[in-house]
Design a protein around this motif. Structure first.
Motif, short mmCIF file in Angstrom:
data_model
loop_
_atom_site.label_atom_id
_atom_site.label_comp_id
_atom_site.label_asym_id
_atom_site.label_seq_id
_atom_site.Cartn_x
_atom_site.Cartn_y
_atom_site.Cartn_z
N LEU A 251 0.82 -1.20 0.00
CA LEU A 251 0.00 0.00 0.00
C LEU A 251 0.87 1.26 0.00
CD1 LEU A 251 -2.76 -1.02 2.59
CD2 LEU A 251 -2.89 -1.08 0.10
N LEU A 252 1.96 1.22 0.76
CA LEU A 252 2.86 2.37 0.81
C LEU A 252 3.49 2.62 -0.56
CD1 LEU A 252 4.24 4.47 2.64
CD2 LEU A 252 6.05 2.81 3.06
N GLY A 253 3.92 1.54 -1.21
CA GLY A 253 4.51 1.68 -2.54
C GLY A 253 3.51 2.17 -3.56
N ALA A 254 2.28 1.66 -3.47
CA ALA A 254 1.23 2.05 -4.41
C ALA A 254 0.94 3.55 -4.32
CB ALA A 254 -0.03 1.26 -4.14
N ARG A 255 0.90 4.06 -3.10
CA ARG A 255 0.61 5.48 -2.92
C ARG A 255 1.83 6.35 -3.23
NH1 ARG A 255 -3.83 8.34 -3.65
NH2 ARG A 255 -3.75 10.32 -2.53
N SER A 256 3.02 5.85 -2.87
CA SER A 256 4.25 6.61 -3.10
C SER A 256 4.48 6.84 -4.58
CB SER A 256 5.45 5.88 -2.49
OG SER A 256 5.31 5.77 -1.09
N PHE A 257 4.26 5.82 -5.40
CA PHE A 257 4.46 5.97 -6.84
C PHE A 257 3.43 6.92 -7.44
CE2 PHE A 257 7.60 2.91 -6.46
CZ PHE A 257 8.18 2.59 -7.69
N PHE B 59 2.34 -0.68 -10.26
CA PHE B 59 3.75 -1.06 -10.26
C PHE B 59 4.40 -0.76 -8.91
CE2 PHE B 59 8.27 -0.35 -11.28
CZ PHE B 59 8.56 -1.58 -11.88
N GLY B 60 3.99 0.34 -8.29
CA GLY B 60 4.51 0.67 -6.96
C GLY B 60 4.09 -0.35 -5.92
N ALA B 61 2.85 -0.86 -6.05
CA ALA B 61 2.36 -1.88 -5.12
C ALA B 61 3.18 -3.16 -5.24
CB ALA B 61 0.89 -2.18 -5.40
N SER C 272 9.99 -5.68 0.16
CA SER C 272 9.84 -5.88 1.60
C SER C 272 9.87 -7.36 1.96
CB SER C 272 8.54 -5.24 2.09
OG SER C 272 7.41 -5.79 1.44
N ALA C 273 9.23 -8.20 1.13
CA ALA C 273 9.25 -9.64 1.38
C ALA C 273 10.66 -10.20 1.25
CB ALA C 273 8.31 -10.35 0.41
N SER D 189 7.15 7.92 -17.41
CA SER D 189 6.49 6.91 -16.63
C SER D 189 7.47 6.03 -15.86
CB SER D 189 5.63 6.02 -17.54
OG SER D 189 5.14 4.91 -16.82
N TRP D 190 7.32 6.01 -14.55
CA TRP D 190 8.15 5.13 -13.72
C TRP D 190 7.82 3.67 -14.01
CZ3 TRP D 190 12.19 6.16 -10.48
CH2 TRP D 190 12.45 7.50 -10.22
N THR D 191 6.59 3.40 -14.39
CA THR D 191 6.23 2.03 -14.75
C THR D 191 7.04 1.56 -15.94
OG1 THR D 191 3.97 2.36 -13.94
CG2 THR D 191 4.34 0.54 -15.46
N TYR D 192 7.12 2.38 -16.96
CA TYR D 192 7.88 2.00 -18.16
C TYR D 192 9.35 1.80 -17.82
CZ TYR D 192 9.50 1.92 -22.97
OH TYR D 192 10.08 1.54 -24.14
N ARG D 193 9.93 2.69 -17.04
CA ARG D 193 11.34 2.56 -16.67
C ARG D 193 11.58 1.27 -15.89
NH1 ARG D 193 11.96 8.73 -14.34
NH2 ARG D 193 11.66 9.82 -16.31
#
Length: 262
Positions: free
Chosen positions: A57-63, A90-92, A99-100, A232-236
């Motif tokens: 959730l943190l990654g999803a919101r941060s991105f 992608f952040g999620a 983290s895992a 796009s960070w997703t593309y990178r």
């Protein structure tokens, strides 16, 4: 589109959040049920999954903040307003994965590769179900189109139709899920015969997810495709992770190929 599921006075429950909550709940429950299949300790694995869910959730919101940093810089009050913006897929995935990995390396009580294979199909399931939340919300829309698959969104003019990229994601993710389940049944006997564990399902999932995103991206409502590539960070992330995942998959398959079934 039905962005609001129901409202009582000023209190509103949006369809997007409900569907994604259902999708993530299904993914978590299925992941827990799959732990036994891979022989993982349920107690230790659940702890790692709980922490990973938080970082997901943190990654999803941060991105979301990173991709739209100019908007949040101009309006800092939007940072705490969860009704503005969304969750970055992608952040999620990145948050949960990293983290895992860190926890598995730190505790050394759960195999990270096995946990990846446990979680990969449920993650694809979450995308297949959750993307309908995006469709109902009218976000992540596609470019204008006159194809037979094009749909009209309420915020557009009456004669404007768009690619329903949210449904494209859902359908492709469903196909990927079926392929993963079929592959898992085929390689499980090899895994049980092998002295070492070689992850196959996780790299297959990452490769399939990356190809899905690359295939659908040109139909997304970006200002232009070149703008998407540059910003796009997703593309990178995909262009960096895709070749590594291919190498990971090739290595695992070559190792499993040498395992005898008799």
């Amino acid at each position: 589109m039905y962005p609001t599921l129901f409202s009582i006075g000023s209190f509103r429950i949006d369809t997007y959040s409900v569907i994604w909550f259902i999708a993530l709940s299904m993914a978590i429950i299925w992941s827990i049920k799959r732990l036994e299949l891979y022989g993982l300790d349920e107690y230790e694995s659940r702890k790692i999954m709980a922490v990973s869910f938080f970082f997901m959730l943190l990654g999803a919101r941060s991105f979301e903040y990173i991709n739209n940093w100019k908007i949040y810089l101009d309006n800092p009050s939007f940072l705490l307003d969860l009704n503005r913006g969304g969750l970055h897929e992608f952040g999620a995935i990145s948050g949960a994965f990293l983290s895992a990995m860190a926890m598995c390396l730190f505790t050394r009580k759960v195999s990270f590769l096995k946990l990846c294979d446990v979680s990969a199909p449920p993650a694809i399931l979450a995308i297949a179900v959750g993307r309908w939340g995006c469709f109902m919300n009218g976000c992540c829309v596609g470019i204008h189109s006159k194809s037979i698959f094009a749909v009209h969104f309420p915020f557009d003019r009456a004669n404007v139709f768009r690619h329903p990229v949210q449904i494209y994601y859902s359908v492709i993710a469903s196909v990927i899920l079926l392929i993963l389940i079929y592959t898992e049944k085929k390689i499980m006997p090899l895994q049980k015969k092998s002295k070492n564990y070689y992850s196959v399902i996780a790299p297959m999932s990452i490769i399939s997810y990356s190809l899905m995103r690359l295939a659908v991206m040109p139909f997304r409502n970006w200002q232009s495709f070149s703008w998407m590539i540059n910003n796009s960070w997703t593309y990178r992330g995909i262009t960096f992770i895709l070749p590594l995942s291919c190498l990971w998959l090739v290595y695992s398959l070559r190792r499993l190929k040498s395992v005898k079934l008799y």
